[in-house]
Motif scaffolding. Structure first.
Motif, PDB file in Angstrom:
ATOM      1  N   LEU A  18      -2.923   0.338   8.142  1.00 61.13           N
ATOM      2  CA  LEU A  18      -4.040   0.138   7.214  1.00 61.13           C
ATOM      3  C   LEU A  18      -5.248  -0.453   7.908  1.00 61.13           C
ATOM      4  O   LEU A  18      -6.386  -0.126   7.562  1.00 61.13           O
ATOM      5  CB  LEU A  18      -3.601  -0.784   6.076  1.00 61.13           C
ATOM      6  N   ALA A  62      -5.887 -11.144  19.611  1.00 60.96           N
ATOM      7  CA  ALA A  62      -5.616 -12.468  19.033  1.00 60.96           C
ATOM      8  C   ALA A  62      -4.438 -12.369  18.078  1.00 60.96           C
ATOM      9  O   ALA A  62      -4.280 -11.373  17.379  1.00 60.96           O
ATOM     10  CB  ALA A  62      -6.845 -12.979  18.274  1.00 60.96           C
ATOM     11  N   ASN A  90      -6.217  -8.528   7.112  1.00 58.67           N
ATOM     12  CA  ASN A  90      -5.270  -7.423   6.898  1.00 58.67           C
ATOM     13  C   ASN A  90      -3.951  -7.609   7.638  1.00 58.67           C
ATOM     14  O   ASN A  90      -2.918  -7.124   7.168  1.00 58.67           O
ATOM     15  CB  ASN A  90      -5.944  -6.113   7.344  1.00 58.67           C
ATOM     16  N   VAL A  93       3.112  -8.895   8.308  1.00 65.12           N
ATOM     17  CA  VAL A  93       4.436  -8.455   8.781  1.00 65.12           C
ATOM     18  C   VAL A  93       5.389  -8.409   7.599  1.00 65.12           C
ATOM     19  O   VAL A  93       5.194  -9.095   6.587  1.00 65.12           O
ATOM     20  CB  VAL A  93       5.000  -9.404   9.863  1.00 65.12           C
TER      21      VAL A  93
HETATM   22  N1  LIG Z   1       1.775  -0.231   4.216  1.00 65.14           N
HETATM   23  C1  LIG Z   1       1.939  -0.585   2.962  1.00 65.14           C
HETATM   24  O1  LIG Z   1       2.482   0.211   2.171  1.00 65.14           O
HETATM   25  C2  LIG Z   1       1.428  -1.902   2.476  1.00 65.14           C
HETATM   26  C3  LIG Z   1       1.518  -2.181   1.087  1.00 65.14           C
HETATM   27  C4  LIG Z   1       0.973  -3.366   0.606  1.00 65.14           C
HETATM   28  C5  LIG Z   1       0.379  -4.269   1.453  1.00 65.14           C
HETATM   29  N2  LIG Z   1       0.321  -3.990   2.789  1.00 65.14           N
HETATM   30  C6  LIG Z   1      -0.320  -4.984   3.655  1.00 65.14           C
HETATM   31  O2  LIG Z   1      -1.320  -4.368   4.433  1.00 65.14           O
HETATM   32  C7  LIG Z   1      -1.405  -5.009   5.714  1.00 65.14           C
HETATM   33  C8  LIG Z   1      -1.265  -3.976   6.815  1.00 65.14           C
HETATM   34  O3  LIG Z   1      -0.025  -3.314   6.660  1.00 65.14           O
HETATM   35  P1  LIG Z   1       0.425  -2.083   7.571  1.00 65.14           P
HETATM   36  O4  LIG Z   1       1.393  -1.326   6.766  1.00 65.14           O
HETATM   37  O5  LIG Z   1      -0.771  -1.421   8.159  1.00 65.14           O
HETATM   38  O6  LIG Z   1       1.223  -2.857   8.739  1.00 65.14           O
HETATM   39  P2  LIG Z   1       1.590  -2.328  10.228  1.00 65.14           P
HETATM   40  O7  LIG Z   1       2.754  -3.150  10.655  1.00 65.14           O
HETATM   41  O8  LIG Z   1       1.750  -0.868  10.201  1.00 65.14           O
HETATM   42  O9  LIG Z   1       0.312  -2.731  11.064  1.00 65.14           O
HETATM   43  C9  LIG Z   1      -0.010  -4.101  11.151  1.00 65.14           C
HETATM   44  C10 LIG Z   1      -0.958  -4.345  12.289  1.00 65.14           C
HETATM   45  O10 LIG Z   1      -1.162  -5.770  12.345  1.00 65.14           O
HETATM   46  C11 LIG Z   1      -0.880  -6.209  13.667  1.00 65.14           C
HETATM   47  N3  LIG Z   1      -0.363  -7.572  13.604  1.00 65.14           N
HETATM   48  C12 LIG Z   1       0.854  -7.959  13.150  1.00 65.14           C
HETATM   49  N4  LIG Z   1       0.994  -9.278  13.287  1.00 65.14           N
HETATM   50  C13 LIG Z   1      -0.148  -9.737  13.841  1.00 65.14           C
HETATM   51  C14 LIG Z   1      -0.595 -11.002  14.234  1.00 65.14           C
HETATM   52  N5  LIG Z   1       0.179 -12.092  14.125  1.00 65.14           N
HETATM   53  N6  LIG Z   1      -1.841 -11.133  14.742  1.00 65.14           N
HETATM   54  C15 LIG Z   1      -2.621 -10.040  14.886  1.00 65.14           C
HETATM   55  N7  LIG Z   1      -2.243  -8.805  14.565  1.00 65.14           N
HETATM   56  C16 LIG Z   1      -1.016  -8.646  14.039  1.00 65.14           C
HETATM   57  C17 LIG Z   1       0.109  -5.212  14.237  1.00 65.14           C
HETATM   58  O11 LIG Z   1       0.101  -5.222  15.662  1.00 65.14           O
HETATM   59  C18 LIG Z   1      -0.407  -3.918  13.638  1.00 65.14           C
HETATM   60  O12 LIG Z   1      -1.476  -3.385  14.418  1.00 65.14           O
HETATM   61  C19 LIG Z   1      -0.301  -6.065   5.738  1.00 65.14           C
HETATM   62  O13 LIG Z   1      -0.848  -7.309   5.394  1.00 65.14           O
HETATM   63  C20 LIG Z   1       0.646  -5.590   4.660  1.00 65.14           C
HETATM   64  O14 LIG Z   1       1.376  -6.646   4.102  1.00 65.14           O
HETATM   65  C21 LIG Z   1       0.844  -2.843   3.317  1.00 65.14           C
END
Ligand SMILES: NC(=O)c1ccc[n+]([C@@H]2O[C@H](COP(=O)([O-])OP(=O)(O)OC[C@H]3O[C@@H](n4cnc5c(N)ncnc54)[C@H](O)[C@@H]3O)[C@@H](O)[C@H]2O)c1
Length: 265
Positions: A18, A62, A90, A93
């Protein structure tokens, strides 16, 4: 004229999923952005977007759970672009486990990244926003925790619900100082996080787990990351100038059905 022309944004967790979708929507709408991620992979995504949109993008490595690293990334943004108008909190984990097997270390990990990550990002940008008398923060909450939950999500759901509280408090606290704070509540989008959850939910057939998510969504599909990016861009932009403290569900209707069996469909 893009809705984010002249705006400078930081986006955390921007390497994949996202965060990458948000970055794409932001540069499409004219923003200059700093893509923050814990892994150097973010530079590959940035390079793709620079080429595709001729965009002004910097990256910063970071870990959002580390305040100093986030502050350094925000300082780099202001040093490069002269301001920071928008923050997208955004990075997040999600690890699944039955509650009785979920360790305190797992819980702390979710708190440190999901809650303290957003907290640290807000702490880092708000002093600049106060100086310039404006700002907009968009926090990635979820439908999980605040509205629905699946088994095994106790740590994740706790942290995502907590972000609604952070959104509302900061919104009311800074409303008179022209800093808006909103959160998005996504259902499901196919990202590396969701692929990992699918592998944990159905190790024998993760693709089935992903296909089956769509069965519970009235629109019959998962979200595209860039659709979440478009909502985030709107909330961040001046088009949303009277919206603060809002929690906006983006879920293809997944939280609507009362049952999967009743009704005329
Ligand atoms: N994918 C979904 O269906 C969904 C639904 C609701 C909410 N969300 C929220 O959206 C956000 C993004 O989700 P996603 O599915 O893209 O996750 P993802 O795991 O696919 O990508 C997350 C990104 O964040 C980075 N990241 C993780 N921990 C980090 C840290 N400590 N510091 C810096 N970067 C860090 C990762 O390296 C990765 O690039 C999250 O907060 C998640 O909770 C996702």
């Amino acid at each position: 004229m893009g809705k984010l022309d002249g705006k400078v944004a930081v986006i955390t967790g921007a390497a994949v999923g996202l965060g990458a979708g948000i970055a794409e929507a932001f540069v499409k709408h004219g923003a200059k952005i700093c893509m923050i991620n814990r892994s150097a992979r973010v530079e590959e995504t940035a390079e793709r977007l620079r080429k595709q949109y001729n965009a002004q993008i910097i990256t910063a490595i970071a870990d959002v759970s580390n305040r100093e690293q986030v502050e350094e990334a925000v300082k780099k943004t202001v040093d490069t672009f002269g301001a920071v108008h928008i923050a997208c909190c955004n990075a997040g984990v999600c690890q699944l486990a039955p509650f009785e097997q979920m360790t305190d270390e797992m819980f702390d990990f979710h708190i440190n990244v999901n809650i303290k990550g957003a907290w640290n990002t807000c702490k880092a940008v708000i002093p600049y926003m106060l100086q310039q008398h404006s700002g907009s923060i968009v926090i990635a909450s979820s439908v999980t925790g605040d509205i629905v939950a699946d088994a095994g999500e106790a740590a994740y759901a706790t942290t995502k619900a907590a972000l609604v509280g952070l959104t509302k408090c900061l919104a009311v606290e800074y409303a008179a100082r022209n800093i808006r704070v909103n959160c998005t509540q996504l259902g499901y989008a196919r990202t590396p996080m969701v692929e990992g959850m699918a592998a944990e939910s159905n190790p024998a057939d993760p693709e089935k787990a992903i296909r089956d998510i769509a069965l519970g969504v009235p629109m019959g599909r998962l979200a595209q990351p860039v659709e979440v990016g478009e909502l985030t861009a709107f909330l961040a932009s001046d088009e949303a100038s009277y919206i603060t403290g809002a929690q906006i569900v983006i879920d293809g209707g997944s939280t609507l059905p009362e049952t999967m069996s009743m009704g005329t469909n």
